[in-house]
Design a protein around this motif. Structure first.
Motif, PDB file in Angstrom:
ATOM      1  N   ASP A 568       0.823  -1.202   0.000  1.00  0.00           N
ATOM      2  CA  ASP A 568       0.000   0.000   0.000  1.00  0.00           C
ATOM      3  C   ASP A 568       0.856   1.249   0.000  1.00  0.00           C
ATOM      4  O   ASP A 568       0.559   2.236  -0.697  1.00  0.00           O
ATOM      5  N   GLY A 572       1.116   4.103  -2.901  1.00  0.00           N
ATOM      6  CA  GLY A 572       0.892   5.507  -2.542  1.00  0.00           C
ATOM      7  C   GLY A 572       2.038   6.395  -2.995  1.00  0.00           C
ATOM      8  O   GLY A 572       1.818   7.508  -3.479  1.00  0.00           O
ATOM      9  N   GLU A 576       1.667   9.268  -5.765  1.00  0.00           N
ATOM     10  CA  GLU A 576       2.009  10.652  -5.452  1.00  0.00           C
ATOM     11  C   GLU A 576       2.975  11.229  -6.481  1.00  0.00           C
ATOM     12  O   GLU A 576       2.793  12.358  -6.985  1.00  0.00           O
TER      13      GLU A 576
END
Length: 722
Positions: A568, A572, A576
């Motif tokens: 995860d 992420g 980003e």
């Protein structure tokens, strides 16, 4: 037998069938339409009879009124013109037989003769040549296209040269003295008589006033123009109509003789149209000279245009009066020209007037002796006829024209006067009467229709509302709710319709949300033009692009991070970074293509052609480095960017069926990819094509070479991040 059998075999239409066939057209009409038809048929018949009688009677009475108004206008203007010429002729006769005119012509003639041996030096001769070139030859050439011969215009005797050196050269200077101080008898006569003749020219609005001696010498002019000193019989202006008028005046046997000429271009006045009034100067039965005055066109225009107060003179919006000569050209100015020269120019050319003629009128600031008049009214007036006619005017508009010949004493002029008004304005009373009749009839028909509609509305209103609602839904508008006004079967049907409309609206909203989501996903995968072609069902979507800059970048270090963080967290981080890179790409005008593992493929100039695609892409690469640096400083990671940039021609398109991918191919893409993968170092690397574009903008260092088709090509590493 055969013929009889054929006849017997044809079907015979029964009476009920025939009546059904006749009723079939009525059955197609709505109930409301049937009521309207019944009322209209019973009322329009009576309205038609009454309206026809009133229209015929009113038109027969109003038609002569329009013609009479134009006739009155024509006659008033004709009397004014004839009185003007009479007054001008009388005043000229009074001045020419006075002692002042006689003394003046004798004094100027004597002074002119004394200048026969007056010296003129070469400098003064050169000044005269410059004056004739700048003030006469060039303006006439610009206005008419005629190139005059300087030698033919230059003075040919000392007296003429002397006068033009001392007076004509200074004629444009309003402060020039009347006496140049030369001590000549001519200058003394000028001091004595110039004020007198200038008052005549000013009072009657003449352009000039001239004295000619018995030999044809123009011994004096008020304006001291290039005609001063010339001989009207042998000089450069001998072909003008002033010569004919002078000869008639010299041959006259009456002291009250006055002669008026037609308009004709006069070179000494810059080629402008001039008409002359001449009268002999007589003393004791002996003619000592001629007084000549150029006709004041301003006075003619003032009468024909009502001093440009057309409306207050009863001419309305379109009426005008003008004069025309036997050559078919105007002898006064057009109303439209005076009001709006630009509109006159457009309308005259559209009506068939040659553009060079219209341009000439613009240059001369008037239509006198320029605008042709080729109308039936004009030709009738030239034949000596008087009357009115519905005709097409010189600007092509249909107009009511009153025409007549003009009788001008002391001349052989064959002018015609025309009073015209646009037919729509001339017959405005008839049109107003017709409109009133039509409006009255229409109002009565409208009232009958309204009554019929109100009666029928009570029966068919709910059905019409249901039909309108059905059309709205058919057009895609599901936000329809019809009020339930009754409790019968129509009310039940209306309630069922409203429920159906609500259900369709809910389903349409769900479908719209799904379509918007699909559009968003497609636009995130490919450019909008490709999305449109994909939606249209094209099977093979490919496009060639020129001068596209490609960047292929790797994010170095992501694999190391993936082993240290959870899935995860890794997703992420990547999300980003990609969001920031996409935002930077949009700012720089760069178009993301796809991401593969740690790679980022983008282009500039693909869907939107750009001349500065290379600088934009390099700026984007620098911004990518800054994004990675900010990420490292914020998170403590050690990521880096390794990017290859190349420019050239590429091919883009969609591949795959079950899983559609938008991609680019070509040498430019291949080289960018190979540069990125040819070194383990981070940085921004460019090919020679990109280097040549950016070498004067940013700093680069050699970074080796790569092999392309067996040949080594150098690459450079960006060392400047300013």
């Amino acid at each position: 037998m055969t013929a009889q059998s054929s006849i017997d075999s044809e079907p015979v239409e029964t009476a009920p069938a025939a009546r059904a066939r006749l009723r079939r057209p009525l059955s197609r009409l709505s109930l409301q339409s049937k009521i309207i038809v019944m009322l209209l048929l019973s009322s329009l018949a009576s309205l038609a009879v009454i309206g026809t009688v009133e229209f015929v009677d009113g038109r027969s009475k109003l038609m002569p009124v329009a013609a009479e108004r134009m006739t009155q206008l024509r006659e008033a203007q004709r009397r004014a013109i004839e009185m003007l010429f009479g007054d001008l002729a009388n005043s000229l006769a009074v001045y020419s037989r006075g002692t002042t005119a006689d003394e003046a012509v004798q004094a100027f003639t004597a002074g002119f003769d004394q200048l026969g041996e007056a010296p003129v030096d070469p400098g003064q001769q050169a000044a005269l040549e410059t004056y004739y070139t700048d003030k006469l030859i060039k303006p006439i050439q610009q206005a008419t296209g005629v190139n005059l011969d300087l030698a033919a215009l230059m003075p040919d005797n000392n007296a003429q040269k002397y006068l033009q050196v001392h007076y004509t050269l200074h004629s444009h200077d309003s402060n020039a003295p009347q006496d140049p101080g030369d001590g000549s008898a001519w200058s003394a006569a000028n001091v004595r008589f110039n004020k007198y003749f200038r008052e005549i020219a000013t009072r009657f609005e003449y352009r000039d006033a001239m004295l000619l001696d018995t030999r044809g010498n123009l011994v004096y002019t008020v304006n001291k123009g290039p005609a001063l000193g010339t001989n009207i019989l042998t000089g450069p202006f001998r072909e003008s109509n002033l010569r004919d008028a002078y000869e008639k005046a010299m041959d006259a046997d009456s002291v009250d003789f006055v002669w008026i000429t037609d308009f004709q271009p006069f070179q000494a006045a810059g080629g402008m149209p001039i008409a002359w009034l001449v009268s002999p100067i007589n003393s004791g039965g002996k003619t000592n000279g001629v007084l000549a005055l150029p006709l004041p066109i301003s006075k003619i225009n003032r009468i024909m245009t009502a001093d440009q107060h057309w409306k207050s003179a009863g001419m309305g919006e379109t009426a005008e009066t003008y004069l025309a000569g036997p050559d078919g050209l105007m002898r006064s100015d057009s109303r439209l020209f005076l009001q709006d020269p630009k509109k006159y120019e457009r309308d005259a050319v559209a009506a068939g007037t040659p553009p060079d003629i219209v341009a000439k009128a613009i240059r001369w600031h008037g239509t006198t002796l320029v605008q042709p008049v080729d109308t039936a009214a004009f030709h009738a007036a030239q034949r000596g006829q008087t009357g009115t006619v519905l005709d097409h005017g010189y600007l092509g508009d249909q107009e009511l024209a009153a025409y007549a010949p003009v009788s001008i004493p002391n001349s052989d002029l064959r002018w015609s006067i025309l009073a015209t008004r646009n037919s729509s304005e001339a017959y405005s009373r008839i049109e107003s009467f017709t409109r009133t009749l039509i409006v009255t009839t229409a109002v009565m028909v409208f009232v009958i229709c309204v009554l019929a509609m109100l009666i029928a509305q009570a029966f068919v209103g709910p059905i019409r509302r249901l039909r309108a609602g059905t059309e709205e839904i058919s057009a895609g508008n599901y936000d329809v709710a019809i009020p339930v006004t009754t409790r019968d079967e129509i009310g039940d049907l209306t309630s069922a319709f409203n429920e159906m409309s609500r259900n369709l609206k809910i389903k349409e909203g769900l479908l719209t949300e799904q379509r918007n989501e699909n559009d968003r996903l497609l636009l995130s995968l490919m450019p909008e033009p490709v999305v449109r072609r994909y939606r249209d069902g094209e099977q093979t979507i490919a496009q060639e692009h020129q001068d596209v800059t490609v960047i292929f970048a790797d994010i170095i270090g992501l694999d190391e991070i993936s082993s240290a963080v959870s899935g995860d967290e890794l997703v992420g981080i990547v999300d980003e970074l990609m969001r920031e890179l996409d935002s930077a790409a949009e700012t720089c005008g760069v178009e993301p293509i796809r991401t593969v593992h740690n790679g980022y493929l983008a282009s500039c100039g693909l869907t939107v052609p750009r001349l500065d695609s290379v600088p934009r892409t390099v700026d984007f690469a620098v911004e990518m480095q800054r994004i990675i640096e900010r990420f490292n400083s914020r998170t403590g990671h050690h990521l880096a960017i390794r990017a290859g940039i190349n420019t050239g021609n590429v091919t883009s398109g969609l591949v795959g069926r079950s899983s559609v991918i938008y991609d680019m191919w070509g040498t430019a893409v291949n080289l960018a990819h190979r540069m990125r993968s040819s070194t383990a170092d981070s940085g921004v690397f460019v090919t020679s094509e990109a280097y040549e574009v950016m070498r004067d903008i940013r700093q680069f260092t050699p970074a080796g070479s790569i092999s392309v088709d067996g040949a080594e090509q150098p690459i450079w590493r960006l060392s400047d991040r300013a």
